[in-house]
Design an enzyme around this catalytic site. Structure first.
Site: not given
Ligand code: IMP
Ligand code: MG
Length: 186
Positions: A104, A108, A170
């Site tokens: 991952e 959060d 990204r």
């Protein structure tokens, strides 16, 4: 020459050299922990995990396969986790009896990972561990045990290296902090 990300960038939080050095260490740690194991499967959480996966696997010496899982947790254009998590694309193989590592980008609130863990646990893997590049511990709403962690970061919105700012950037090789209240696009 200015780059399109520059107006959005407050600071570079983790530069490319630092990222790559830590990812190499994580790969070596995983290689040692899984040495001799059969059926090692890395499950990359799309889309944020792609850069991390592709660099991490270059340092993993045990034979392993990779799979992708696509999950949504944030509502459209919303930067707070709703706590509602949905599968957009499920795995294409059975994970029963496999040594699964979930890859991952960031944890959060923890809602997304909590959902993934409970989903995959019902499928009877031989083992199930988490490898996340980033974690924001101060934001946690659900406790998650992190088996492999790249970096703990403060409560700031970050982008780059797989993580998006409104779906762009990204591709950047570093993790940057976004200036407050900046959005990409109209
Ligand atoms: P959680 O469910 O609140 O733990 O959220 C996890 C997901 O939210 C991550 O997989 C990311 O896709 C996204 N996310 C959380 N924080 C950030 C950030 O600072 N930048 C970009 N995406 C983030
Ligand atoms: Mg993610």
């Amino acid at each position: 020459m200015s780059h399109p990300y520059e107006p959005f960038l407050q600071e570079i939080l983790i530069d490319s050299t630092t990222l790559q050095a830590r990812i190499c260490e994580l790969g070596q740690q995983i290689s040692a922990d899984y040495a001799g194991k059969q059926n090692v499967l890395l499950i990359c959480v799309l889309k944020g995990g792609i850069m991390f996966l592709s660099d991490l696997v270059r340092h993993i010496e045990v034979p392993h396969s990779i799979e992708f899982l696509s999950i949504s947790s944030y509502g459209d254009g919303v930067r707070e986790s709703s706590g509602r998590v949905r599968i957009d694309m499920d795995l294409r193989q059975d994970i029963a009896g496999k040594h699964v590592i979930i890859i991952e980008d960031i944890i959060d609130s923890g809602h997304t990972m909590n959902y993934i863990l409970s989903l995959l646990a019902t499928r009877h893997p031989a083992s199930l561990r988490i490898c996340t590049l980033l974690s924001k511990p101060s934001r946690r709403q659900v406790e998650i045990k992190l088996d492999y962690l790249g970096f703990e970061i403060p409560d700031k919105f970050v982008f780059g290296y797989g993580l998006d700012l409104d779906e762009v950037f990204r591709n950047l090789p570093f993790i940057g902090v976004c200036k407050p209240n900046m959005r990409f696009g109209p």
